[in-house]
Design an enzyme around this catalytic site. Structure first.
Site, PDB file in Angstrom:
ATOM      1  N   HIS A  67       1.920   1.943  -3.547  1.00 58.12           N
ATOM      2  CA  HIS A  67       0.806   2.543  -4.265  1.00 58.12           C
ATOM      3  C   HIS A  67       0.728   4.044  -4.080  1.00 58.12           C
ATOM      4  CE1 HIS A  67      -0.533  -1.378  -5.643  1.00 58.12           C
ATOM      5  NE2 HIS A  67      -1.073  -1.623  -4.654  1.00 58.12           N
TER       6      HIS A  67
ATOM      7  N   THR B 257       0.609  -1.114   0.001  1.00 57.38           N
ATOM      8  CA  THR B 257      -0.034  -0.055   0.121  1.00 57.38           C
ATOM      9  C   THR B 257       0.926   1.209   0.191  1.00 57.38           C
ATOM     10  OG1 THR B 257      -1.785  -1.129   1.129  1.00 57.38           O
ATOM     11  CG2 THR B 257      -1.842   1.217   1.163  1.00 57.38           C
TER      12      THR B 257
END
Length: 338
Positions: free
Chosen positions: A42, A39
């Site tokens: 990302h 994450t």
């Protein structure tokens, strides 16, 4: 103190901040290590710019030691080793049915609010889990992603003697495989990256490349034709969705670990034909964290092999650039004391 900030446009900076006293119901943690999560990558790629308020300190896979205790906190003391379960569920409603980890207005700490990639971090005490005094804080930084795996395996209902196929041999896939093996299952990892296959084998796991073999036939041979009792879809790509219903046996359970941001094609006929079950899984609950803490404390699994690099906090920009250029790595930790 040193703190990192995501500025957008694939840019992190290191800044100096004042150390703040913890507020009512908070503790201040001297952060030891922070793991870089998918994450976080990302976020680095700008995929969550609408959610992350820039400039922002991110990070949620962490370990540390309590440095100060705010008013109203009685269960924790200075010097306690802790990890944070980074879920802010203070806006839970009756319609959430008591499932606070997936409540409608859940806020994820380190994404929706400041995270752990800093020397000191103030957090609500209700997010804490206490560790034993002799816990290795490097390994403890794996507790958050390990809790994803313990949650997945628990929801799947996997038991000893069953066969589990893990589609995807990245960090979460390996952790799922390790937890599944600890349960007593026969575990097969399907992964296309040869370096990750080699890493899995080094860790005592059975890993194969579906580009080189017929995965369904291989699983049949390993199970006397029964195929998989549980399939963990961790890869998040269409080929994994295509094969998950093929490799699952009669009344098999498919656990959706990967996050699919867009609608994908799935062979629903196979659900009818074999009476399959599809189970969604998101983050973790308190019991999953406690299970992960027990596993890390026992240290009977090859957790150390998951850590492929440790870098000082001040190298944060280089760390994310290196991850982009080296997709073979497993878990990079940031040392927040450097």
């Amino acid at each position: 103190m040193k703190a990192t900030q995501y500025e957008g446009n694939k840019t992190f900076t290191v800044v100096e901040r004042e150390i703040e006293a913890p507020k009512l119901g908070e503790v201040r943690i001297k952060v030891a290590y922070v793991g870089v999560c998918g994450t976080d990558v990302h976020i680095y790629h700008g995929m969550m710019d609408k959610r992350v308020r820039m400039p922002e300190t991110i990070g949620h896979e962490m370990s540390g030691v309590i440095d100060a205790v705010g008013e109203g906190v009685s269960d924790y003391s200075i010097g306690d080793k802790v990890v944070v379960r980074p879920l802010d569920d203070r806006k839970v409603k009756p319609s959430d049915k008591g499932f606070n980890h997936i409540c409608e207005e859940l806020k994820f700490i380190g994404i929706d609010s400041p995270g752990a990639m800093q020397e000191y971090w103030n957090v609500p005490a209700f997010t804490l889990h206490k560790l034993k005094s002799d816990t290795d804080l490097k390994l403890a930084a794996l507790i958050e992603p390990l809790s994803v795996a313990t949650h997945d395996v628990r929801l799947s209902g996997l038991v000893a003697g069953e066969t589990a196929v893990v589609l995807g041999g990245g960090p979460i896939g390996l952790l799922v495989a390790m937890v599944a093996k600890e349960v007593g299952a026969n575990v097969i990892i399907s992964e296309v990256n040869e370096k990750r296959i080699a890493k899995a084998k080094e860790m005592g796991l059975n890993a194969v490349n579906p580009m080189n073999i017929d995965l369904v036939q291989y699983v049949k041979e390993q199970t006397e034709g029964r195929l998989a009792d549980v399939v963990f879809e961790v890869a998040g790509v269409q080929p994994a969705l295509d094969i998950m219903t093929e490799v699952a046996g009669i009344r098999g359970r498919i656990l959706m670990v990967a996050i699919h941001g867009q609608k994908k094609e799935v062979d629903l006929f196979k659900f009818f034909w074999k009476e399959l079950k599809l189970i969604g899984a998101r983050v973790y609950e308190k019991e999953d964290y406690e299970k992960s803490i027990d596993l890390i404390t026992a240290n009977d699994l090859p957790f150390e092999d998951m850590i492929t690099d440790v870098q000082p906090l001040t190298n944060i920009q280089q760390v994310f650039e290196n991850i982009d250029n080296n997709p073979d790595g497993m878990k990079v930790l940031m040392d927040c004391s450097l």
